[in-house]
Design a protein around this motif. Sequence first.
Motif, PDB file in Angstrom:
ATOM      1  N   ASP A   1       0.671   9.860   4.962  1.00  0.00           N
ATOM      2  CA  ASP A   1       0.316   8.541   5.472  1.00  0.00           C
ATOM      3  C   ASP A   1      -0.999   8.066   4.858  1.00  0.00           C
ATOM      4  O   ASP A   1      -1.508   8.668   3.900  1.00  0.00           O
ATOM      5  CB  ASP A   1       0.241   8.559   7.007  1.00  0.00           C
ATOM      6  CG  ASP A   1      -0.683   9.654   7.533  1.00  0.00           C
ATOM      7  OD1 ASP A   1      -1.650  10.015   6.827  1.00  0.00           O
ATOM      8  OD2 ASP A   1      -0.444  10.161   8.648  1.00  0.00           O
ATOM      9  N   ARG A   2      -1.552   7.006   5.422  1.00  0.00           N
ATOM     10  CA  ARG A   2      -2.760   6.384   4.881  1.00  0.00           C
ATOM     11  C   ARG A   2      -3.926   7.372   4.821  1.00  0.00           C
ATOM     12  O   ARG A   2      -4.700   7.378   3.857  1.00  0.00           O
ATOM     13  CB  ARG A   2      -3.128   5.177   5.735  1.00  0.00           C
ATOM     14  CG  ARG A   2      -4.276   4.357   5.198  1.00  0.00           C
ATOM     15  CD  ARG A   2      -4.497   3.109   6.037  1.00  0.00           C
ATOM     16  NE  ARG A   2      -5.130   3.433   7.310  1.00  0.00           N
ATOM     17  CZ  ARG A   2      -6.441   3.521   7.487  1.00  0.00           C
ATOM     18  NH1 ARG A   2      -7.269   3.335   6.461  1.00  0.00           N
ATOM     19  NH2 ARG A   2      -6.945   3.789   8.671  1.00  0.00           N
TER      20      ARG A   2
ATOM     21  N   THR B   1       0.818  -1.216   0.000  1.00  0.00           N
ATOM     22  CA  THR B   1       0.000   0.000   0.000  1.00  0.00           C
ATOM     23  C   THR B   1       0.849   1.262   0.000  1.00  0.00           C
ATOM     24  O   THR B   1       0.418   2.305  -0.486  1.00  0.00           O
ATOM     25  CB  THR B   1      -0.959   0.013   1.198  1.00  0.00           C
ATOM     26  OG1 THR B   1      -0.227  -0.234   2.407  1.00  0.00           O
ATOM     27  CG2 THR B   1      -2.029  -1.052   1.040  1.00  0.00           C
TER      28      THR B   1
ATOM     29  N   GLN C   1      -6.366   1.732   2.141  1.00  0.00           N
ATOM     30  CA  GLN C   1      -7.041   0.587   2.743  1.00  0.00           C
ATOM     31  C   GLN C   1      -6.324   0.056   3.983  1.00  0.00           C
ATOM     32  O   GLN C   1      -6.962  -0.426   4.920  1.00  0.00           O
ATOM     33  CB  GLN C   1      -7.180  -0.530   1.702  1.00  0.00           C
ATOM     34  CG  GLN C   1      -7.979  -0.128   0.478  1.00  0.00           C
ATOM     35  CD  GLN C   1      -9.321   0.499   0.832  1.00  0.00           C
ATOM     36  OE1 GLN C   1     -10.103  -0.054   1.603  1.00  0.00           O
ATOM     37  NE2 GLN C   1      -9.590   1.676   0.252  1.00  0.00           N
ATOM     38  N   SER C   2      -5.010   0.126   4.005  1.00  0.00           N
ATOM     39  CA  SER C   2      -4.258  -0.412   5.139  1.00  0.00           C
ATOM     40  C   SER C   2      -2.834   0.117   5.086  1.00  0.00           C
ATOM     41  O   SER C   2      -2.437   0.797   4.149  1.00  0.00           O
ATOM     42  CB  SER C   2      -4.242  -1.953   5.104  1.00  0.00           C
ATOM     43  OG  SER C   2      -3.590  -2.410   3.927  1.00  0.00           O
ATOM     44  N   GLY C   3      -2.075  -0.207   6.130  1.00  0.00           N
ATOM     45  CA  GLY C   3      -0.663   0.178   6.146  1.00  0.00           C
ATOM     46  C   GLY C   3      -0.376   1.266   7.150  1.00  0.00           C
ATOM     47  O   GLY C   3      -1.193   2.168   7.360  1.00  0.00           O
ATOM     48  N   ASP C   4       0.795   1.187   7.765  1.00  0.00           N
ATOM     49  CA  ASP C   4       1.208   2.160   8.777  1.00  0.00           C
ATOM     50  C   ASP C   4       2.403   2.964   8.278  1.00  0.00           C
ATOM     51  O   ASP C   4       3.298   3.304   9.036  1.00  0.00           O
ATOM     52  CB  ASP C   4       1.567   1.425  10.074  1.00  0.00           C
ATOM     53  CG  ASP C   4       1.662   2.365  11.264  1.00  0.00           C
ATOM     54  OD1 ASP C   4       1.003   3.422  11.224  1.00  0.00           O
ATOM     55  OD2 ASP C   4       2.418   2.067  12.208  1.00  0.00           O
TER      56      ASP C   4
ATOM     57  N   GLN D   1     -13.683   9.265   5.111  1.00  0.00           N
ATOM     58  CA  GLN D   1     -12.676   8.226   5.283  1.00  0.00           C
ATOM     59  C   GLN D   1     -11.356   8.821   5.779  1.00  0.00           C
ATOM     60  O   GLN D   1     -10.648   8.214   6.592  1.00  0.00           O
ATOM     61  CB  GLN D   1     -12.460   7.487   3.961  1.00  0.00           C
ATOM     62  CG  GLN D   1     -13.647   6.642   3.536  1.00  0.00           C
ATOM     63  CD  GLN D   1     -13.460   6.049   2.155  1.00  0.00           C
ATOM     64  OE1 GLN D   1     -13.611   6.748   1.141  1.00  0.00           O
ATOM     65  NE2 GLN D   1     -13.122   4.780   2.087  1.00  0.00           N
TER      66      GLN D   1
ATOM     67  N   GLU E   1      -5.135   7.737  14.362  1.00  0.00           N
ATOM     68  CA  GLU E   1      -3.667   7.790  14.402  1.00  0.00           C
ATOM     69  C   GLU E   1      -3.161   8.011  15.834  1.00  0.00           C
ATOM     70  O   GLU E   1      -3.807   8.695  16.638  1.00  0.00           O
ATOM     71  CB  GLU E   1      -3.159   8.903  13.489  1.00  0.00           C
ATOM     72  CG  GLU E   1      -3.396   8.629  12.003  1.00  0.00           C
ATOM     73  CD  GLU E   1      -2.966   9.771  11.102  1.00  0.00           C
ATOM     74  OE1 GLU E   1      -3.008   9.589   9.867  1.00  0.00           O
ATOM     75  OE2 GLU E   1      -2.605  10.838  11.621  1.00  0.00           O
TER      76      GLU E   1
ATOM     77  N   ALA F   1      -9.571   7.851   9.424  1.00  0.00           N
ATOM     78  CA  ALA F   1      -8.178   7.426   9.535  1.00  0.00           C
ATOM     79  C   ALA F   1      -7.379   8.360  10.439  1.00  0.00           C
ATOM     80  O   ALA F   1      -6.575   7.920  11.258  1.00  0.00           O
ATOM     81  CB  ALA F   1      -7.540   7.341   8.149  1.00  0.00           C
TER      82      ALA F   1
END
Length: 415
Positions: A194-195, A51, A132-135, A294, A302, A298
């Motif tokens: 970031d995401r 991602t 959708q995902s990931g840090d 969205q 955090e 997110a």
Amino acid sequence: MKPSVWAFALLSMTSTAFAGPAGDTLKDALYAGALTDGLAKLEPMAAGGDTEAAFGVGALKLTQTVEHFVQALYRHGFAVPRTDSMFGPGFDVPIPQNPNPEPMDYAKVRDVLADLVAGADAARVSFVAAGQSGDYVIDINPLKIRVDANGDDKVDISESLGNLFAVISNTPLDDLLAPPVPGGPSKFEYVGFDRADAFWLAGYTQVIAAQADFLLAHDFSDFVNALFHRLFPKAGFPMQDYAMGGMLMLDPQTDTGIADLIAGIHTINWPVVEPARLAGVRERLKAVLDFSHQNWDAIMGETDSDHELLPSPKQTAMFPDTSVDAAKVAAWLVTLEQARKVLDGELLIPHWRFKQGFDLKAYFETAKRTDLVMLLTGAGALPFIKDGQVARPEDFRDIQDAFGNDWLGYAFWFN
């Protein structure tokens, strides 16, 4: 310790962004202006489910879309219209003008806008995957981003965002890019993407595409032919040779400027030639609202605080006087829902001439023409006027109370 030293010490103790391999590849491509090479490296990684790489693909596709748009402007000799004389002292934007522009016409204007839409949509797909995902956190300094603005296959420091900002702000580029000094004035370092920012950027791709699609849904050829010699003075538009005429009231430059402004307003009477595209504008605007939701979902989840593009109430804002508290977030989410009601025709737009309201959903789905003057004066609005709940200032009181007079700036920032 002086307060500024304390501030720097606290900033130094926050988590530091470390991009992974995909993030490093993205930065190398952006800083070198090697967008195609960067995509060739990142697309296989993104296809494998990385991602962070998907974010990189989205960022490069969006940057490439902007690059192609800027190249088109340069290719046809875009120039910022003069604003001096009776319109004020005027200003200069440091955009180089092509001394030998290619001819342009209405068909080519549509081609440029269609390419803009296609590029924005391609970037959106990758940003959605990246959200959708990931840090991951990718530390990017936007001032170091370069694009091949004139299409000569060479990219140098003069084609960086930093150089553009340096000229506009009358600040040496070296000063802008110099690292901060402990105890010295705070300096811009980077943004930690970031995401959450993937959704933010996905939303802005739809802001771009919605505006271009709105134009493309119409036949606006008369508007282009009456006015675009002001934007592309040597591209061969019909009024090119008459940009400077005789004196009517004030002086030749002012009089022709006023005449072209009136012509521009008069020719915003555009037949709808692609109804499905006009209806799609509404869907794009609703997608902007979805992406903003969205984004904030997110953000609120955090736990770090690393040069946030858009901080939560628990994170530190990058720039002074841009704090985000819980009241602002709550007000923004309420405003998103009110905006959705407007787009769905549940909340009507007030019109000065009618007790009833203007149904924006009906306009996007059924309009046959967009005539600015007739819409504003009333007769053109009649097909879309209906009974129902009409929006009042009180319906948007939350955002006014939370943001005060700065609400519009926050709206652009929050997306």
